[in-house]
Design a protein around this motif. Sequence first.
Motif, PDB file in Angstrom:
ATOM      1  N   GLU A  52     -13.110 -22.855  41.163  1.00 34.04           N
ATOM      2  CA  GLU A  52     -14.272 -22.044  41.533  1.00 34.04           C
ATOM      3  C   GLU A  52     -15.446 -22.341  40.604  1.00 34.04           C
ATOM      4  O   GLU A  52     -16.602 -22.408  41.044  1.00 34.04           O
ATOM      5  CB  GLU A  52     -13.909 -20.560  41.450  1.00 34.04           C
ATOM      6  CG  GLU A  52     -15.062 -19.630  41.820  1.00 34.04           C
ATOM      7  CD  GLU A  52     -14.706 -18.166  41.623  1.00 34.04           C
ATOM      8  OE1 GLU A  52     -15.478 -17.306  42.087  1.00 34.04           O
ATOM      9  OE2 GLU A  52     -13.669 -17.889  40.996  1.00 34.04           O
ATOM     10  N   LEU A  53     -15.145 -22.532  39.302  1.00 40.38           N
ATOM     11  CA  LEU A  53     -16.204 -22.823  38.335  1.00 40.38           C
ATOM     12  C   LEU A  53     -16.912 -24.127  38.680  1.00 40.38           C
ATOM     13  O   LEU A  53     -18.148 -24.209  38.625  1.00 40.38           O
ATOM     14  CB  LEU A  53     -15.612 -22.898  36.921  1.00 40.38           C
ATOM     15  CG  LEU A  53     -16.609 -23.228  35.807  1.00 40.38           C
ATOM     16  CD1 LEU A  53     -17.681 -22.148  35.708  1.00 40.38           C
ATOM     17  CD2 LEU A  53     -15.893 -23.400  34.469  1.00 40.38           C
ATOM     18  N   GLY A  54     -16.141 -25.154  39.032  1.00 35.36           N
ATOM     19  CA  GLY A  54     -16.748 -26.429  39.390  1.00 35.36           C
ATOM     20  C   GLY A  54     -17.695 -26.290  40.567  1.00 35.36           C
ATOM     21  O   GLY A  54     -18.807 -26.846  40.566  1.00 35.36           O
ATOM     22  N   THR A  55     -17.271 -25.538  41.572  1.00 33.28           N
ATOM     23  CA  THR A  55     -18.116 -25.316  42.745  1.00 33.28           C
ATOM     24  C   THR A  55     -19.380 -24.556  42.377  1.00 33.28           C
ATOM     25  O   THR A  55     -20.486 -24.884  42.833  1.00 33.28           O
ATOM     26  CB  THR A  55     -17.332 -24.538  43.816  1.00 33.28           C
ATOM     27  OG1 THR A  55     -16.157 -25.281  44.180  1.00 33.28           O
ATOM     28  CG2 THR A  55     -18.185 -24.307  45.055  1.00 33.28           C
ATOM     29  N   GLN A  56     -19.244 -23.532  41.535  1.00 36.09           N
ATOM     30  CA  GLN A  56     -20.397 -22.713  41.144  1.00 36.09           C
ATOM     31  C   GLN A  56     -21.420 -23.519  40.340  1.00 36.09           C
ATOM     32  O   GLN A  56     -22.631 -23.412  40.577  1.00 36.09           O
ATOM     33  CB  GLN A  56     -19.919 -21.508  40.328  1.00 36.09           C
ATOM     34  CG  GLN A  56     -19.156 -20.469  41.132  1.00 36.09           C
ATOM     35  CD  GLN A  56     -18.601 -19.361  40.255  1.00 36.09           C
ATOM     36  OE1 GLN A  56     -18.406 -19.539  39.043  1.00 36.09           O
ATOM     37  NE2 GLN A  56     -18.327 -18.210  40.858  1.00 36.09           N
ATOM     38  N   LEU A  57     -20.939 -24.302  39.395  1.00 37.99           N
ATOM     39  CA  LEU A  57     -21.868 -25.072  38.560  1.00 37.99           C
ATOM     40  C   LEU A  57     -22.577 -26.152  39.370  1.00 37.99           C
ATOM     41  O   LEU A  57     -23.784 -26.376  39.202  1.00 37.99           O
ATOM     42  CB  LEU A  57     -21.116 -25.696  37.378  1.00 37.99           C
ATOM     43  CG  LEU A  57     -20.515 -24.713  36.366  1.00 37.99           C
ATOM     44  CD1 LEU A  57     -19.796 -25.468  35.251  1.00 37.99           C
ATOM     45  CD2 LEU A  57     -21.593 -23.807  35.781  1.00 37.99           C
ATOM     46  N   GLN A  58     -21.840 -26.823  40.239  1.00 36.46           N
ATOM     47  CA  GLN A  58     -22.464 -27.841  41.079  1.00 36.46           C
ATOM     48  C   GLN A  58     -23.508 -27.207  41.996  1.00 36.46           C
ATOM     49  O   GLN A  58     -24.605 -27.747  42.176  1.00 36.46           O
ATOM     50  CB  GLN A  58     -21.401 -28.568  41.907  1.00 36.46           C
ATOM     51  CG  GLN A  58     -21.937 -29.638  42.843  1.00 36.46           C
ATOM     52  CD  GLN A  58     -22.480 -30.868  42.130  1.00 36.46           C
ATOM     53  OE1 GLN A  58     -22.356 -30.998  40.912  1.00 36.46           O
ATOM     54  NE2 GLN A  58     -23.086 -31.771  42.879  1.00 36.46           N
ATOM     55  N   GLY A 561     -26.031 -31.543  32.725  1.00 43.64           N
ATOM     56  CA  GLY A 561     -26.517 -30.463  33.569  1.00 43.64           C
ATOM     57  C   GLY A 561     -25.453 -29.413  33.827  1.00 43.64           C
ATOM     58  O   GLY A 561     -25.725 -28.199  33.797  1.00 43.64           O
ATOM     59  N   LEU A 562     -24.222 -29.847  34.071  1.00 42.67           N
ATOM     60  CA  LEU A 562     -23.125 -28.904  34.301  1.00 42.67           C
ATOM     61  C   LEU A 562     -22.867 -28.056  33.055  1.00 42.67           C
ATOM     62  O   LEU A 562     -22.659 -26.837  33.146  1.00 42.67           O
ATOM     63  CB  LEU A 562     -21.860 -29.665  34.695  1.00 42.67           C
ATOM     64  CG  LEU A 562     -21.901 -30.404  36.046  1.00 42.67           C
ATOM     65  CD1 LEU A 562     -20.690 -31.314  36.196  1.00 42.67           C
ATOM     66  CD2 LEU A 562     -21.966 -29.411  37.205  1.00 42.67           C
ATOM     67  N   LYS A 563     -22.887 -28.687  31.883  1.00 40.77           N
ATOM     68  CA  LYS A 563     -22.676 -27.950  30.632  1.00 40.77           C
ATOM     69  C   LYS A 563     -23.813 -26.951  30.387  1.00 40.77           C
ATOM     70  O   LYS A 563     -23.577 -25.818  29.941  1.00 40.77           O
ATOM     71  CB  LYS A 563     -22.577 -28.925  29.457  1.00 40.77           C
ATOM     72  CG  LYS A 563     -21.325 -29.789  29.461  1.00 40.77           C
ATOM     73  CD  LYS A 563     -21.311 -30.753  28.287  1.00 40.77           C
ATOM     74  CE  LYS A 563     -21.182 -30.028  26.970  1.00 40.77           C
ATOM     75  NZ  LYS A 563     -21.103 -30.973  25.822  1.00 40.77           N
ATOM     76  N   THR A 564     -25.043 -27.366  30.684  1.00 42.36           N
ATOM     77  CA  THR A 564     -26.187 -26.476  30.483  1.00 42.36           C
ATOM     78  C   THR A 564     -26.133 -25.299  31.451  1.00 42.36           C
ATOM     79  O   THR A 564     -26.415 -24.152  31.074  1.00 42.36           O
ATOM     80  CB  THR A 564     -27.503 -27.250  30.663  1.00 42.36           C
ATOM     81  OG1 THR A 564     -27.512 -28.391  29.793  1.00 42.36           O
ATOM     82  CG2 THR A 564     -28.698 -26.366  30.341  1.00 42.36           C
ATOM     83  N   ALA A 565     -25.772 -25.577  32.700  1.00 40.72           N
ATOM     84  CA  ALA A 565     -25.652 -24.502  33.688  1.00 40.72           C
ATOM     85  C   ALA A 565     -24.584 -23.497  33.264  1.00 40.72           C
ATOM     86  O   ALA A 565     -24.751 -22.280  33.435  1.00 40.72           O
ATOM     87  CB  ALA A 565     -25.323 -25.092  35.057  1.00 40.72           C
ATOM     88  N   LEU A 566     -23.486 -23.986  32.698  1.00 34.96           N
ATOM     89  CA  LEU A 566     -22.430 -23.092  32.215  1.00 34.96           C
ATOM     90  C   LEU A 566     -22.939 -22.236  31.057  1.00 34.96           C
ATOM     91  O   LEU A 566     -22.651 -21.032  30.984  1.00 34.96           O
ATOM     92  CB  LEU A 566     -21.219 -23.914  31.776  1.00 34.96           C
ATOM     93  CG  LEU A 566     -20.061 -23.126  31.150  1.00 34.96           C
ATOM     94  CD1 LEU A 566     -19.501 -22.110  32.141  1.00 34.96           C
ATOM     95  CD2 LEU A 566     -18.967 -24.072  30.667  1.00 34.96           C
ATOM     96  N   ARG A 577     -17.116 -17.789  30.744  1.00 33.66           N
ATOM     97  CA  ARG A 577     -16.244 -18.802  31.327  1.00 33.66           C
ATOM     98  C   ARG A 577     -16.021 -19.929  30.325  1.00 33.66           C
ATOM     99  O   ARG A 577     -16.961 -20.400  29.679  1.00 33.66           O
ATOM    100  CB  ARG A 577     -16.873 -19.373  32.602  1.00 33.66           C
ATOM    101  CG  ARG A 577     -17.353 -18.316  33.595  1.00 33.66           C
ATOM    102  CD  ARG A 577     -16.181 -17.553  34.204  1.00 33.66           C
ATOM    103  NE  ARG A 577     -15.366 -18.423  35.027  1.00 33.66           N
ATOM    104  CZ  ARG A 577     -15.618 -18.661  36.323  1.00 33.66           C
ATOM    105  NH1 ARG A 577     -16.670 -18.100  36.916  1.00 33.66           N
ATOM    106  NH2 ARG A 577     -14.819 -19.439  37.022  1.00 33.66           N
ATOM    107  N   ALA A 578     -14.791 -20.379  30.225  1.00 34.01           N
ATOM    108  CA  ALA A 578     -14.461 -21.477  29.306  1.00 34.01           C
ATOM    109  C   ALA A 578     -14.951 -22.801  29.876  1.00 34.01           C
ATOM    110  O   ALA A 578     -15.015 -22.995  31.097  1.00 34.01           O
ATOM    111  CB  ALA A 578     -12.956 -21.528  29.077  1.00 34.01           C
ATOM    112  N   ALA A 579     -15.307 -23.710  28.995  1.00 41.83           N
ATOM    113  CA  ALA A 579     -15.738 -25.040  29.421  1.00 41.83           C
ATOM    114  C   ALA A 579     -14.567 -25.785  30.045  1.00 41.83           C
ATOM    115  O   ALA A 579     -13.401 -25.539  29.696  1.00 41.83           O
ATOM    116  CB  ALA A 579     -16.277 -25.821  28.233  1.00 41.83           C
ATOM    117  N   PRO A 580     -14.822 -26.691  30.976  1.00 40.18           N
ATOM    118  CA  PRO A 580     -13.749 -27.490  31.566  1.00 40.18           C
ATOM    119  C   PRO A 580     -12.941 -28.199  30.485  1.00 40.18           C
ATOM    120  O   PRO A 580     -13.492 -28.663  29.481  1.00 40.18           O
ATOM    121  CB  PRO A 580     -14.499 -28.492  32.444  1.00 40.18           C
ATOM    122  CG  PRO A 580     -15.811 -27.847  32.739  1.00 40.18           C
ATOM    123  CD  PRO A 580     -16.140 -27.022  31.536  1.00 40.18           C
ATOM    124  N   ALA A 581     -11.643 -28.309  30.695  1.00 40.08           N
ATOM    125  CA  ALA A 581     -10.745 -28.837  29.664  1.00 40.08           C
ATOM    126  C   ALA A 581     -11.099 -30.264  29.262  1.00 40.08           C
ATOM    127  O   ALA A 581     -10.992 -30.630  28.085  1.00 40.08           O
ATOM    128  CB  ALA A 581      -9.300 -28.766  30.158  1.00 40.08           C
TER     129      ALA A 581
END
Length: 675
Positions: A52-58, A561-566, A577-581
């Motif tokens: 879900e996190l991947g979808t939200q950040l994208q 961009g994904l890290k900044t959005a998180l 939310r934790a950063a992707p592993a």
Amino acid sequence: MSTFSRQDQLPSLPVPPLVETLEKYIDSASALLTPDEKLRITKEAHDFQHSELGTQLQQALENRAKNQKNWLEDWWYNVYTEIREPLAPYVSFGALNTVYNCVDGGQVSRAADVLHHWLSVWDKIRHGKWPITSSRGVTWDMNQFHHLFSSNRTPQKPRDTMDRFFKTKEEGDTPTHVIICCNGCFWKLNILNEDDDTIKTPDELYNMSVCLSRCLSVCLSRCLSVYLSVCPDVCLSRCLSACLDVCLSRCLSVCLSARMSVQMSVCPDVRFLQMLKFVSDNSPDESSRCVSKLTTTHRDIWTTNRDELQRVCDPNMASLKDVETSILFMSLVPKKGGNDQQKLMANALQDESWYVWQDKSVSITVYQDAQVMVQGDHSNIDAIVLLQVGDYAASRVRKQLWHPAKTGSDAHFEFPERLVFELNEHLKYTISQADVDFYKSKKLYRARPVHFYGYGNDQCRTAKVYTDTVVQIALQLAFLKTHGSFAPIYETASTRKFFHSRTETVRGCTQQFVRFAKALTEEKKTEKEDLKKLFDAALNAHNQLMADCMDGRGFDRHLLGLKTALSIMNKGCGPKRAAPAFLTDDTWKRTGGDGNFLLSTSFIGYMDNEQPGTIGYVAAMRPDGYGCFYRIGKGRISVSVSDWTDSRSNIDAFCGNILWALDALAPFLTPAQKL
């Protein structure tokens, strides 16, 4: 067609598909990982892709791209402005130009020429007459040329701001002055002629300097004769130095109007007794307390001291504004640059602490022997822009000593305005401490030029290969031979085909390169035909990466961009939310993540007439890595190499191995590879 006429026609920077970015990252990292590590990050990336996190950040990035023509622009500048270390040597770009020759007694004439030709570029950009850059028929974004002049990285906490004051003629009024720093004294010089709004010629700029010099010389001779009659055994050099300081401070303090005109034969009245007392008290010269030294410090320290400088008095605020809004900053310095290219290169980034106002995008230093250095804040512009203008100016500067055309005895010259900063005791102490820290930092890094004459662009074109790709492979081979291991490598790919875009990262250590390098260097000999196939595969893999990156389909900026959005998401009221592993895995930094590249490299242009022209560098990204910045000629290749001292890097061995690697690749440059 005007300089900025095609800006609105440029496409928006795309957001790559998430699955494509993750696949490219895994493929790139695999060249440096064990099979087990590859399996682990593949699973981690796959889990993120379907989460879900991947979808939200994208989705957040795609929504941002719908509302902004360049979704990355502000975030990319933030990457730079959040850096708190001193700009030099950690961020700034320093360069020399091999076109400049030493000319005895030519400092003022060279400075006038250099200044005029840099300002002619300013004038062309202001009137929309600077040519639009294109590459292989594709129009490039010109926004960085709009940022080049009258820009300032202003220190703030927790992040600096990029303040840009330049405007085109259509946009309105713009600053029309430069700052000249001489012996630590600041002068505001208007560069336009009042009657026709044209920039001053080199002769006019020269005469303004001579006018100032002659006025001062009268004061100096009077002061010196009186002083020597009182103290005949005084050290002459000490007296001259002190007199010059006083004259600069006193003689011109009465001329605080930037519009004042004086005849060359006129000298302002000076209180000689006060000057003599100043000399007798052994007052330090202006360079010892030059305010520009404050700009060399840690950004938080400079922020505090800049605020303090403004609080001391209102004139300080006005003077600071004049410096920060100026078109560019130029220093005339009391030492010779010489012709030793290695020494020049080392000094290009840091010479003396007062020579450069570090926050400016353009700072030019002119030495007593007419040698010239250029330094710029890399936060605001890419080095290639600064180098392009530097080459333009250098190619037009006269190489011999010259004197201006004689003018009538009644000719008037606009007098520069002296900017005087008032300092309290705290600022004086801070400046002295800045000096100590600056000279310590000069010992932290090294720089070397490497010149290869075995072949260049002509032979590579005959072989139908890109010389840039050959150099990239050679740099990696040189690292392998020096350290016995492969290196995560960063090469700059320009994304200026998109609106307000700058660069993407080419991670050139591919699996194809690793296979070729192992076959080339292992004791077991590989057949030449097989080596050629491996070499071609490495070339093709690199070329494909470069093409993807220039088309906005790289993966490093997308991951940023994904890290900044998180990070923005986690500042909200919802659960953190934790950063992707895969971004926290130890393999992330080991393969170059977060700027951990052992090789940071960039192709900075082709040579004219086999003269390298402007060559320069930034510091290496990692303490144990190298920075490599190269220009390509028809029959030669020149590389500027930097590293950090007191680490496992070995700049001398690495530079020697660059020459070895380029030689080792020569047999593969046959007419078999198709562009």
